[in-house]
Design a protein around this motif. Sequence first.
Motif, PDB file in Angstrom:
ATOM      1  N   ILE A 286      35.939  -8.598  68.890  1.00  0.00           N
ATOM      2  CA  ILE A 286      34.750  -9.064  68.173  1.00  0.00           C
ATOM      3  C   ILE A 286      34.071  -7.880  67.499  1.00  0.00           C
ATOM      4  O   ILE A 286      34.268  -6.726  67.879  1.00  0.00           O
ATOM      5  N   HIS A 287      33.286  -8.185  66.476  1.00  0.00           N
ATOM      6  CA  HIS A 287      32.385  -7.195  65.895  1.00  0.00           C
ATOM      7  C   HIS A 287      31.109  -7.914  65.486  1.00  0.00           C
ATOM      8  O   HIS A 287      31.105  -9.116  65.282  1.00  0.00           O
ATOM      9  N   GLY A 288      30.032  -7.153  65.448  1.00  0.00           N
ATOM     10  CA  GLY A 288      28.758  -7.760  65.124  1.00  0.00           C
ATOM     11  C   GLY A 288      27.674  -6.703  65.037  1.00  0.00           C
ATOM     12  O   GLY A 288      27.949  -5.548  64.748  1.00  0.00           O
ATOM     13  N   GLU A 289      26.456  -7.113  65.338  1.00  0.00           N
ATOM     14  CA  GLU A 289      25.311  -6.222  65.181  1.00  0.00           C
ATOM     15  C   GLU A 289      24.546  -6.101  66.486  1.00  0.00           C
ATOM     16  O   GLU A 289      24.442  -7.063  67.244  1.00  0.00           O
ATOM     17  N   ALA A 290      24.036  -4.893  66.728  1.00  0.00           N
ATOM     18  CA  ALA A 290      23.235  -4.641  67.921  1.00  0.00           C
ATOM     19  C   ALA A 290      22.237  -3.541  67.612  1.00  0.00           C
ATOM     20  O   ALA A 290      22.520  -2.631  66.832  1.00  0.00           O
ATOM     21  N   ARG A 291      21.088  -3.619  68.237  1.00  0.00           N
ATOM     22  CA  ARG A 291      20.131  -2.530  68.129  1.00  0.00           C
ATOM     23  C   ARG A 291      20.651  -1.363  68.972  1.00  0.00           C
ATOM     24  O   ARG A 291      21.389  -1.566  69.940  1.00  0.00           O
ATOM     25  N   LEU A 292      20.272  -0.163  68.617  1.00  0.00           N
ATOM     26  CA  LEU A 292      20.753   1.035  69.296  1.00  0.00           C
ATOM     27  C   LEU A 292      20.501   0.968  70.798  1.00  0.00           C
ATOM     28  O   LEU A 292      21.388   1.284  71.596  1.00  0.00           O
ATOM     29  N   GLU A 293      19.307   0.542  71.199  1.00  0.00           N
ATOM     30  CA  GLU A 293      18.988   0.470  72.633  1.00  0.00           C
ATOM     31  C   GLU A 293      19.920  -0.507  73.356  1.00  0.00           C
ATOM     32  O   GLU A 293      20.328  -0.265  74.493  1.00  0.00           O
ATOM     33  N   GLU A 294      20.228  -1.634  72.691  1.00  0.00           N
ATOM     34  CA  GLU A 294      21.117  -2.630  73.295  1.00  0.00           C
ATOM     35  C   GLU A 294      22.524  -2.075  73.460  1.00  0.00           C
ATOM     36  O   GLU A 294      23.168  -2.286  74.484  1.00  0.00           O
ATOM     37  N   ALA A 295      23.006  -1.359  72.440  1.00  0.00           N
ATOM     38  CA  ALA A 295      24.353  -0.779  72.506  1.00  0.00           C
ATOM     39  C   ALA A 295      24.423   0.263  73.621  1.00  0.00           C
ATOM     40  O   ALA A 295      25.415   0.323  74.364  1.00  0.00           O
ATOM     41  N   ARG A 296      23.391   1.083  73.747  1.00  0.00           N
ATOM     42  CA  ARG A 296      23.363   2.079  74.834  1.00  0.00           C
ATOM     43  C   ARG A 296      23.414   1.403  76.200  1.00  0.00           C
ATOM     44  O   ARG A 296      24.112   1.863  77.106  1.00  0.00           O
ATOM     45  N   LYS A 297      22.676   0.319  76.356  1.00  0.00           N
ATOM     46  CA  LYS A 297      22.659  -0.407  77.630  1.00  0.00           C
ATOM     47  C   LYS A 297      24.040  -0.970  77.948  1.00  0.00           C
ATOM     48  O   LYS A 297      24.483  -0.910  79.104  1.00  0.00           O
ATOM     49  N   LEU A 298      24.734  -1.492  76.924  1.00  0.00           N
ATOM     50  CA  LEU A 298      26.098  -1.977  77.157  1.00  0.00           C
ATOM     51  C   LEU A 298      26.983  -0.848  77.685  1.00  0.00           C
ATOM     52  O   LEU A 298      27.718  -1.022  78.659  1.00  0.00           O
ATOM     53  N   LEU A 299      26.910   0.312  77.049  1.00  0.00           N
ATOM     54  CA  LEU A 299      27.720   1.451  77.483  1.00  0.00           C
ATOM     55  C   LEU A 299      27.353   1.883  78.902  1.00  0.00           C
ATOM     56  O   LEU A 299      28.235   2.170  79.715  1.00  0.00           O
ATOM     57  N   GLU A 300      26.057   1.939  79.198  1.00  0.00           N
ATOM     58  CA  GLU A 300      25.605   2.312  80.548  1.00  0.00           C
ATOM     59  C   GLU A 300      26.130   1.337  81.590  1.00  0.00           C
ATOM     60  O   GLU A 300      26.411   1.723  82.726  1.00  0.00           O
ATOM     61  N   ASP A 301      26.276   0.076  81.207  1.00  0.00           N
ATOM     62  CA  ASP A 301      26.765  -0.951  82.125  1.00  0.00           C
ATOM     63  C   ASP A 301      28.291  -1.029  82.159  1.00  0.00           C
ATOM     64  O   ASP A 301      28.848  -1.923  82.797  1.00  0.00           O
ATOM     65  N   GLY A 302      28.971  -0.131  81.451  1.00  0.00           N
ATOM     66  CA  GLY A 302      30.431  -0.097  81.479  1.00  0.00           C
ATOM     67  C   GLY A 302      31.118  -1.046  80.531  1.00  0.00           C
ATOM     68  O   GLY A 302      32.327  -1.260  80.625  1.00  0.00           O
ATOM     69  N   VAL A 303      30.379  -1.631  79.604  1.00  0.00           N
ATOM     70  CA  VAL A 303      30.982  -2.536  78.617  1.00  0.00           C
ATOM     71  C   VAL A 303      31.575  -1.674  77.504  1.00  0.00           C
ATOM     72  O   VAL A 303      30.863  -0.876  76.891  1.00  0.00           O
ATOM     73  N   PRO A 304      32.886  -1.789  77.267  1.00  0.00           N
ATOM     74  CA  PRO A 304      33.528  -0.923  76.260  1.00  0.00           C
ATOM     75  C   PRO A 304      33.206  -1.364  74.826  1.00  0.00           C
ATOM     76  O   PRO A 304      33.754  -2.344  74.331  1.00  0.00           O
ATOM     77  N   VAL A 305      32.287  -0.659  74.176  1.00  0.00           N
ATOM     78  CA  VAL A 305      31.916  -0.930  72.796  1.00  0.00           C
ATOM     79  C   VAL A 305      31.907   0.381  72.024  1.00  0.00           C
ATOM     80  O   VAL A 305      31.812   1.452  72.609  1.00  0.00           O
ATOM     81  N   ALA A 306      32.007   0.279  70.714  1.00  0.00           N
ATOM     82  CA  ALA A 306      31.951   1.464  69.854  1.00  0.00           C
ATOM     83  C   ALA A 306      31.295   1.072  68.534  1.00  0.00           C
ATOM     84  O   ALA A 306      31.484  -0.042  68.049  1.00  0.00           O
ATOM     85  N   PRO A 307      30.524   1.985  67.958  1.00  0.00           N
ATOM     86  CA  PRO A 307      29.895   1.686  66.670  1.00  0.00           C
ATOM     87  C   PRO A 307      30.923   1.710  65.545  1.00  0.00           C
ATOM     88  O   PRO A 307      31.904   2.453  65.602  1.00  0.00           O
ATOM     89  N   LEU A 308      30.689   0.897  64.548  1.00  0.00           N
ATOM     90  CA  LEU A 308      31.540   0.907  63.362  1.00  0.00           C
ATOM     91  C   LEU A 308      30.833   1.705  62.272  1.00  0.00           C
ATOM     92  O   LEU A 308      29.611   1.635  62.138  1.00  0.00           O
ATOM     93  N   PRO A 309      31.583   2.439  61.470  1.00  0.00           N
ATOM     94  CA  PRO A 309      30.954   3.300  60.448  1.00  0.00           C
ATOM     95  C   PRO A 309      30.644   2.581  59.141  1.00  0.00           C
ATOM     96  O   PRO A 309      30.715   3.167  58.074  1.00  0.00           O
ATOM     97  N   PHE A 310      30.331   1.293  59.208  1.00  0.00           N
ATOM     98  CA  PHE A 310      29.961   0.555  58.014  1.00  0.00           C
ATOM     99  C   PHE A 310      29.060  -0.599  58.407  1.00  0.00           C
ATOM    100  O   PHE A 310      29.016  -1.012  59.554  1.00  0.00           O
ATOM    101  N   LEU A 311      28.302  -1.091  57.427  1.00  0.00           N
ATOM    102  CA  LEU A 311      27.414  -2.222  57.643  1.00  0.00           C
ATOM    103  C   LEU A 311      28.192  -3.525  57.505  1.00  0.00           C
ATOM    104  O   LEU A 311      29.227  -3.566  56.836  1.00  0.00           O
ATOM    105  N   PRO A 312      27.698  -4.592  58.117  1.00  0.00           N
ATOM    106  CA  PRO A 312      28.326  -5.893  57.904  1.00  0.00           C
ATOM    107  C   PRO A 312      28.308  -6.217  56.410  1.00  0.00           C
ATOM    108  O   PRO A 312      27.409  -5.790  55.684  1.00  0.00           O
ATOM    109  N   ALA A 313      29.280  -6.972  55.950  1.00  0.00           N
ATOM    110  CA  ALA A 313      29.410  -7.283  54.527  1.00  0.00           C
ATOM    111  C   ALA A 313      28.132  -7.874  53.961  1.00  0.00           C
ATOM    112  O   ALA A 313      27.736  -7.557  52.841  1.00  0.00           O
ATOM    113  N   ARG A 314      27.417  -8.682  54.731  1.00  0.00           N
ATOM    114  CA  ARG A 314      26.205  -9.308  54.211  1.00  0.00           C
ATOM    115  C   ARG A 314      25.063  -8.320  54.042  1.00  0.00           C
ATOM    116  O   ARG A 314      24.095  -8.594  53.372  1.00  0.00           O
TER     117      ARG A 314
END
Length: 140
Positions: free
Chosen positions: A109-137
């Motif tokens: 999956i890919h989508g959008e998250a606020r920075l704080e939310e993404a950090r919390k996912l990583l802290e909780d062991g959820v494997p996520v990574a930022p993408l170097p581009f904005l969603p097409a919309r």
Amino acid sequence: MIRFSLRCDKEHEFESWFQSGAAYDGLRAAGHVGCPICGSTAVEKALMAPAVRVAREGAAPSLTAPANPLEAAMAELRRQVEENSEYVGMNFVTEARRMHEGEAPERAIHGEARLEEARKLLEDGVPVAPLPFLPARKAN
């Protein structure tokens, strides 16, 4: 919109668009302008010449065509991500967490998250990574 030529402290040169000169200054001061090659936030404006095109050179280049190998690689990455994963938009955090906890089927999956939310996912062991581009919309 204004385009600036930029250079990081590692001498990598790149360009980026900003809403205004003041917007660039504010983003840079907050540490939100980073080198796409090394990630350094020690970024300065580089000397740039205005782009002037004489009429007899022909049609203007396409704004969607990659201007250099880095842009071409980014376009290919975007194409691969969009073709091989599901866009879940602002539900990204919820969906990633559901998959991690076994409440939803595993899938790309890919989508959008606020920075704080993404950090919390990583802290909780959820494997996520930022993408170097904005969603097409949001890319326009």
